[in-house]
Design a protein around this motif. Structure first.
Motif, short mmCIF file in Angstrom:
data_model
loop_
_atom_site.label_atom_id
_atom_site.label_comp_id
_atom_site.label_asym_id
_atom_site.label_seq_id
_atom_site.Cartn_x
_atom_site.Cartn_y
_atom_site.Cartn_z
N ALA A 19 0.85 -1.15 0.07
CA ALA A 19 0.08 -0.01 -0.04
C ALA A 19 0.82 1.23 0.02
O ALA A 19 1.83 1.22 0.53
N PRO A 20 0.50 2.38 -0.52
CA PRO A 20 1.41 3.39 -0.58
C PRO A 20 1.14 4.17 0.84
O PRO A 20 0.38 4.02 1.43
N PRO A 21 2.24 4.91 1.05
CA PRO A 21 2.37 5.52 2.55
C PRO A 21 1.37 6.47 2.74
O PRO A 21 0.82 7.28 1.99
N ASN A 22 1.23 6.78 4.05
CA ASN A 22 0.11 7.98 4.57
C ASN A 22 1.05 8.94 4.99
O ASN A 22 1.55 9.06 5.77
N CYS A 23 1.06 10.07 4.13
CA CYS A 23 1.94 11.21 4.31
C CYS A 23 1.06 12.33 4.79
O CYS A 23 0.10 12.91 4.34
N ASN A 24 1.06 12.43 6.33
CA ASN A 24 0.36 13.58 6.94
C ASN A 24 1.26 15.10 6.76
O ASN A 24 1.46 15.39 7.97
N LEU A 25 1.41 15.63 5.70
CA LEU A 25 2.33 16.90 5.72
C LEU A 25 1.17 17.97 5.27
O LEU A 25 0.26 17.47 4.73
N ALA A 53 10.07 12.64 -0.33
CA ALA A 53 9.79 11.14 -0.45
C ALA A 53 8.23 10.71 -0.50
O ALA A 53 7.96 9.98 -1.25
N CYS A 54 7.59 11.65 0.13
CA CYS A 54 6.03 11.46 0.05
C CYS A 54 5.75 11.48 -1.86
O CYS A 54 4.89 10.56 -2.13
N LEU A 55 6.01 12.59 -2.31
CA LEU A 55 5.77 12.93 -3.53
C LEU A 55 6.07 11.63 -4.48
O LEU A 55 5.48 11.33 -5.57
N ILE A 56 7.24 11.31 -4.38
CA ILE A 56 7.80 10.09 -5.07
C ILE A 56 6.85 8.77 -5.01
O ILE A 56 6.55 8.20 -5.77
N ASN A 57 6.58 8.40 -3.78
CA ASN A 57 5.66 7.38 -3.24
C ASN A 57 4.34 7.48 -3.95
O ASN A 57 3.80 6.49 -4.40
N ALA A 58 3.95 8.98 -4.02
CA ALA A 58 2.66 9.07 -4.67
C ALA A 58 2.73 8.84 -6.13
O ALA A 58 1.63 8.18 -6.63
N ALA A 63 1.00 4.87 -10.25
CA ALA A 63 1.36 3.72 -11.49
C ALA A 63 1.23 2.43 -10.88
O ALA A 63 1.47 1.50 -11.55
N GLY A 64 0.45 2.31 -9.85
CA GLY A 64 0.12 0.71 -9.29
C GLY A 64 1.46 0.14 -8.87
O GLY A 64 1.23 -0.96 -8.60
N ARG A 142 8.64 20.70 -7.41
CA ARG A 142 9.25 20.95 -8.63
C ARG A 142 10.17 20.05 -8.89
O ARG A 142 10.34 19.47 -10.16
N ALA A 143 11.03 19.43 -7.92
CA ALA A 143 12.13 18.34 -7.98
C ALA A 143 11.51 17.10 -8.56
O ALA A 143 12.02 16.66 -9.62
N VAL A 144 10.25 16.89 -8.07
CA VAL A 144 9.65 15.49 -8.54
C VAL A 144 8.86 15.94 -9.74
O VAL A 144 9.02 14.81 -10.64
N THR A 145 8.29 16.80 -10.12
CA THR A 145 7.96 17.27 -11.39
C THR A 145 8.94 17.04 -12.34
O THR A 145 8.76 16.55 -13.59
N GLU A 146 9.99 17.63 -12.32
CA GLU A 146 11.12 17.64 -13.28
C GLU A 146 11.53 16.05 -13.38
O GLU A 146 11.69 15.78 -14.49
N TRP A 147 11.82 15.44 -12.37
CA TRP A 147 12.24 13.99 -12.47
C TRP A 147 11.01 13.17 -13.26
O TRP A 147 11.53 12.20 -14.16
N MET A 148 9.92 13.48 -13.02
CA MET A 148 8.82 12.40 -13.63
C MET A 148 8.65 13.01 -15.04
O MET A 148 8.14 12.21 -16.14
N GLY A 149 9.07 14.18 -15.31
CA GLY A 149 9.16 14.78 -16.89
C GLY A 149 10.36 14.15 -17.75
O GLY A 149 10.48 14.50 -18.74
N SER A 150 11.15 13.26 -17.05
CA SER A 150 12.69 13.11 -17.50
C SER A 150 12.51 11.67 -18.12
O SER A 150 12.19 11.03 -17.13
#
Length: 195
Positions: A19-25, A53-58, A63-64, A142-150
């Motif tokens: 299961a994906p993590p529960n990020c309470n931020l 880390a939460c955004l990476i796991n999201a 992607a399942g 922004r970091a995760v958005t850039e990574w996911m767009g690469s």
């Protein structure tokens, strides 16, 4: 302005689904960059690393894929690389962002030095890096958005073989051409260890 880089090392197995993590931020934690040194900046930067880390796991959950587990050795390797990168500022031109020019350390050397997966039958590592400068360009989102767009970073984040990861963040850019403020450097390390 931003700088991206990735490196991938050795392939072996796939983990079971989780299961994906529960990020309470708070939402603000995803849109603020790391803090410059002051009394509580270390703890505040841990929140920035956790938001990343939460955004990476999201992204993995979308992607399942199973959530990655935070690994202290991988986080230390990533954090030490961000510190060295910001101090030395070599991420420019054709320089390899994953090889420290002063120490010649590579992701494998740094991850092994931190004690990740010391005895194994199979292992795999990867490292991705990002430096952003300017308002909104220095944030976890922004970091995760850039990574996911690469095309080189996205497959690392979405690699089903990885089980563990760590994130390092540092105020300041590893790219000496980044003069816009605020700026930040992010490194994420990924691992799979079969014993």
């Amino acid at each position: 302005m931003s700088v991206l880089s990735a490196t991938l090392i050795q392939v072996d197995a796939s983990p079971a689904a989780a299961a994906p993590p529960n990020c309470n931020l708070s939402l603000a934690d995803y849109d603020r960059g790391p803090f410059s040194p002051h009394q509580h900046y270390f703890l505040e930067n841990l929140v920035v690393a956790r938001a990343t880390a939460c955004l990476i796991n999201a992204e993995r959950a979308k992607a399942g894929l199973p959530a990655l587990s935070l690994s202290d050795p991988l986080a230390r390797a990533a954090a030490r690389h961000t510190v060295a990168s910001v101090a030395q500022k070599w991420w420019t031109g054709g320089a390899d962002k994953h090889i420290n020019p002063a120490t010649r350390s590579t992701p494998t050397i740094r991850i092994n030095a931190e004690g990740y997966c010391p005895s194994y039958t199979s292992r795999r590592y990867a490292e991705i890096a990002f430096a952003g400068a300017g308002s909104g360009a220095n944030t976890p989102r922004r970091a995760v958005t850039e990574w996911m767009g690469s095309n080189t970073h996205r497959p690392i984040i979405l690699n089903p073989a990885f089980r563990d990861f760590g994130v390092g963040v540092r105020p300041g850019s590893a790219n000496p051409t980044h003069t816009a403020r605020p700026n930040a450097t992010y490194v994420a390390t990924f691992g799979f260890c079969q014993r």
